[in-house]
Design a protein around this motif. Structure first.
Motif, PDB file in Angstrom:
ATOM      1  N   GLU A  51     -40.803  -6.689   0.364  1.00 46.89           N
ATOM      2  CA  GLU A  51     -41.064  -5.694   1.407  1.00 46.89           C
ATOM      3  C   GLU A  51     -39.958  -5.721   2.460  1.00 46.89           C
ATOM      4  N   ALA A  52     -39.571  -6.902   2.913  1.00 49.74           N
ATOM      5  CA  ALA A  52     -38.502  -7.010   3.914  1.00 49.74           C
ATOM      6  C   ALA A  52     -37.191  -6.463   3.357  1.00 49.74           C
ATOM      7  N   LEU A  53     -36.900  -6.741   2.098  1.00 53.31           N
ATOM      8  CA  LEU A  53     -35.686  -6.225   1.476  1.00 53.31           C
ATOM      9  C   LEU A  53     -35.744  -4.707   1.333  1.00 53.31           C
ATOM     10  N   TYR A  54     -36.920  -4.174   1.003  1.00 50.29           N
ATOM     11  CA  TYR A  54     -37.105  -2.728   0.918  1.00 50.29           C
ATOM     12  C   TYR A  54     -36.809  -2.084   2.277  1.00 50.29           C
ATOM     13  N   VAL A  92     -37.403   1.041 -11.304  1.00 54.97           N
ATOM     14  CA  VAL A  92     -36.766   0.840 -10.000  1.00 54.97           C
ATOM     15  C   VAL A  92     -35.375   0.229 -10.176  1.00 54.97           C
ATOM     16  N   VAL A  93     -35.270  -0.802 -11.005  1.00 53.11           N
ATOM     17  CA  VAL A  93     -33.977  -1.456 -11.222  1.00 53.11           C
ATOM     18  C   VAL A  93     -32.992  -0.476 -11.855  1.00 53.11           C
ATOM     19  N   GLN A 115     -32.242  -9.760  -5.251  1.00 57.95           N
ATOM     20  CA  GLN A 115     -32.838  -8.927  -4.207  1.00 57.95           C
ATOM     21  C   GLN A 115     -33.459  -7.674  -4.808  1.00 57.95           C
ATOM     22  N   LEU A 116     -32.746  -7.040  -5.733  1.00 61.49           N
ATOM     23  CA  LEU A 116     -33.263  -5.829  -6.369  1.00 61.49           C
ATOM     24  C   LEU A 116     -34.527  -6.131  -7.166  1.00 61.49           C
ATOM     25  N   GLN A 117     -34.567  -7.256  -7.822  1.00 59.11           N
ATOM     26  CA  GLN A 117     -35.766  -7.643  -8.562  1.00 59.11           C
ATOM     27  C   GLN A 117     -36.970  -7.765  -7.618  1.00 59.11           C
ATOM     28  N   GLN A 118     -36.751  -8.370  -6.447  1.00 56.50           N
ATOM     29  CA  GLN A 118     -37.842  -8.517  -5.471  1.00 56.50           C
ATOM     30  C   GLN A 118     -38.302  -7.158  -4.951  1.00 56.50           C
ATOM     31  N   ILE A 119     -37.353  -6.280  -4.672  1.00 58.55           N
ATOM     32  CA  ILE A 119     -37.700  -4.927  -4.212  1.00 58.55           C
ATOM     33  C   ILE A 119     -38.488  -4.204  -5.299  1.00 58.55           C
TER      34      ILE A 119
END
Length: 132
Positions: A51-54, A92-93, A115-119
């Protein structure tokens, strides 16, 4: 014909907006609603992980005031990514790395694979109550 200078134009614009009664009067008289505030970490201080990365990397375009929401709305019923329930991690990726429509590809130097994986995991687990 009177020619307005930049200074007189700004002064006239300010005077006109002061006479209009502001946003509250606009809303009461059927004027357009004010623009939504940008989504930032200041508004979501408890955001962590995906969420923070988004918020850091994606919300500028995909939050309510972002250009990406209008473009998505042309082809999807729900334009806010955080409110969608049809996103997969893979979509998304793939969309982020290769670009999709008017969205440019996001390089690894800007957003790492981790980071992209977490988003992607955050968005795929939606819809989220954090959407503004």
């Amino acid at each position: 014909m009177r020619i307005l200078t930049a200074t007189s134009f700004v002064a006239a614009s300010l005077a006109l907006s002061a006479c209009s009664g502001g946003e509250a009067e606009q809303a009461a008289t059927g004027g357009p609603p004010p623009m939504p505030q940008p989504v930032t970490m200041a508004q979501r201080p408890d955001a962590t992980g995906g969420e923070a990365l988004y918020v850091e990397f994606c919300a500028m375009c995909h939050a309510p005031n972002g250009m990406g929401t209008g473009l998505i709305a042309r082809r999807a019923d729900v334009s806010l990514l955080e409110e969608r329930d049809d996103l997969t991690v893979e979509l998304v990726v793939l969309s982020a790395r290769n670009g999709i429509g008017n969205m440019p590809a996001i390089p690894r130097g800007e957003v790492s694979d981790e980071q992209l994986q977490q988003i992607a995991e955050y968005l795929a687990a939606g819809p989220h109550g954090g959407a503004q």
